[in-house]
Each structure stands twice: as structure tokens, then as C-alpha cells.
Write a protein that holds these residues in place. Structure first.
Motif, PDB file in Angstrom:
ATOM      1  N   CYS A   2       2.691  -0.391   1.263  1.00  0.00           N
ATOM      2  CA  CYS A   2       2.676  -0.889   0.419  1.00  0.00           C
ATOM      3  C   CYS A   2       2.004  -2.402  -0.166  1.00  0.00           C
ATOM      4  O   CYS A   2       2.234  -3.747   0.206  1.00  0.00           O
ATOM      5  CB  CYS A   2       3.107  -0.584  -0.559  1.00  0.00           C
ATOM      6  N   SER A   3       0.209  -2.540  -0.471  1.00  0.00           N
ATOM      7  CA  SER A   3       0.098  -3.780  -0.876  1.00  0.00           C
ATOM      8  C   SER A   3       0.439  -3.775  -2.687  1.00  0.00           C
ATOM      9  O   SER A   3       0.710  -4.818  -3.214  1.00  0.00           O
ATOM     10  CB  SER A   3      -1.176  -3.724  -1.031  1.00  0.00           C
ATOM     11  N   HIS A   4       1.049  -2.574  -3.177  1.00  0.00           N
ATOM     12  CA  HIS A   4       1.380  -2.636  -4.954  1.00  0.00           C
ATOM     13  C   HIS A   4       2.410  -1.619  -4.498  1.00  0.00           C
ATOM     14  O   HIS A   4       2.054  -0.707  -3.970  1.00  0.00           O
ATOM     15  CB  HIS A   4      -0.421  -2.678  -5.459  1.00  0.00           C
ATOM     16  N   GLU A   5       3.055  -1.377  -5.645  1.00  0.00           N
ATOM     17  CA  GLU A   5       3.508  -0.122  -5.765  1.00  0.00           C
ATOM     18  C   GLU A   5       3.281   1.343  -5.734  1.00  0.00           C
ATOM     19  O   GLU A   5       2.376   0.903  -6.505  1.00  0.00           O
ATOM     20  CB  GLU A   5       4.328  -0.657  -7.544  1.00  0.00           C
ATOM     21  N   LEU A  49       8.604  -5.791  -3.216  1.00  0.00           N
ATOM     22  CA  LEU A  49       7.695  -4.741  -4.114  1.00  0.00           C
ATOM     23  C   LEU A  49       9.015  -4.044  -4.805  1.00  0.00           C
ATOM     24  O   LEU A  49       8.225  -3.507  -5.869  1.00  0.00           O
ATOM     25  CB  LEU A  49       6.443  -3.882  -3.268  1.00  0.00           C
ATOM     26  N   ASN A  50       9.974  -3.807  -4.156  1.00  0.00           N
ATOM     27  CA  ASN A  50      11.489  -2.709  -4.128  1.00  0.00           C
ATOM     28  C   ASN A  50      11.865  -3.397  -5.358  1.00  0.00           C
ATOM     29  O   ASN A  50      12.389  -2.670  -6.298  1.00  0.00           O
ATOM     30  CB  ASN A  50      11.736  -2.482  -3.314  1.00  0.00           C
ATOM     31  N   THR A  51      12.043  -4.754  -5.323  1.00  0.00           N
ATOM     32  CA  THR A  51      13.308  -5.260  -6.062  1.00  0.00           C
ATOM     33  C   THR A  51      13.112  -5.974  -7.588  1.00  0.00           C
ATOM     34  O   THR A  51      13.645  -6.466  -8.347  1.00  0.00           O
ATOM     35  CB  THR A  51      14.130  -6.371  -5.361  1.00  0.00           C
ATOM     36  N   LYS A  52      11.308  -6.782  -6.801  1.00  0.00           N
ATOM     37  CA  LYS A  52      10.263  -8.127  -7.987  1.00  0.00           C
ATOM     38  C   LYS A  52      11.289  -9.277  -8.227  1.00  0.00           C
ATOM     39  O   LYS A  52      11.220  -9.831  -8.571  1.00  0.00           O
ATOM     40  CB  LYS A  52      10.794  -7.299  -9.064  1.00  0.00           C
TER      41      LYS A  52
END
Length: 87
Positions: free
Chosen positions: A3-6, A53-56
Motif C-alpha cells: 500500500c502507498s497509503h492506508e 502504515l499498519n502501526t503508525k
């Protein structure tokens, strides 16, 4: 899936960047623009960025810009025979 963004597939993002702006580019610059469009987020393919992306949670290798720039330079050399530069 990368992914590039969520929630946004990276490959779709790269295609959109190229397609949305390609009619604004002079014909002589289209090869350069294509390389820039498709390479600008290459560093997001790393597991480090995908984990971010998943955890920030930012990590030592989360940033993607430098790797993307190196890949764009490599592609410029392969496709154009030189690194794209402007005065």
C-alpha cells in the motif's frame, strides 16, 4: 498487498500519479516524467514502510524518499542512459 497509503494499493497510486498528470507534460519530457511518476514512492515497497502504515510507529528505516530517489536514478541510467537533471 503493498500500500502507498492506508487502504490504497501502491501500484494503483503510481499509475494514477502518471495518468493524472501526463497530459500536462511536454512530449520531450514524457520519458523523464514516466520514470519520476513510477519511481517516486518505490521505497514504500519495503517491509519497514508497510509496517509503519499498519502501526503508525516510525522506525530507523521507515522513510522512503532516499530509496525512491536512488531507484529513480538507476532507472534513468538504464532507460535514458543518464541521470535526469535540470539546470
Amino acid at each position: 498487498m503493498f500500500c502507498s497509503h492506508e487502504g490504497k494499493r501502491l501500484i494503483e497510486h503510481l499509475k494514477e500519479v502518471y495518468q493524472i498528470n501526463q497530459d500536462k507534460i511536454d512530449e520531450e519530457f514524457k520519458p523523464c516524467f514516466k520514470i519520476i511518476s513510477y519511481c517516486h514512492d518505490f521505497g514504500k515497497f519495503t517491509s519497514y514502510f508497510q509496517m509503519y502504515l499498519n502501526t503508525k510507529k516510525r522506525g530507523k528505516f521507515t522513510d522512503h524518499g532516499f530509496l525512491s530517489a536512488l531507484f529513480a536514478a538507476f532507472c534513468s541510467l538504464k532507460v535514458l542512459g543518464r541521470i535526469v537533471s535540470y539546470p
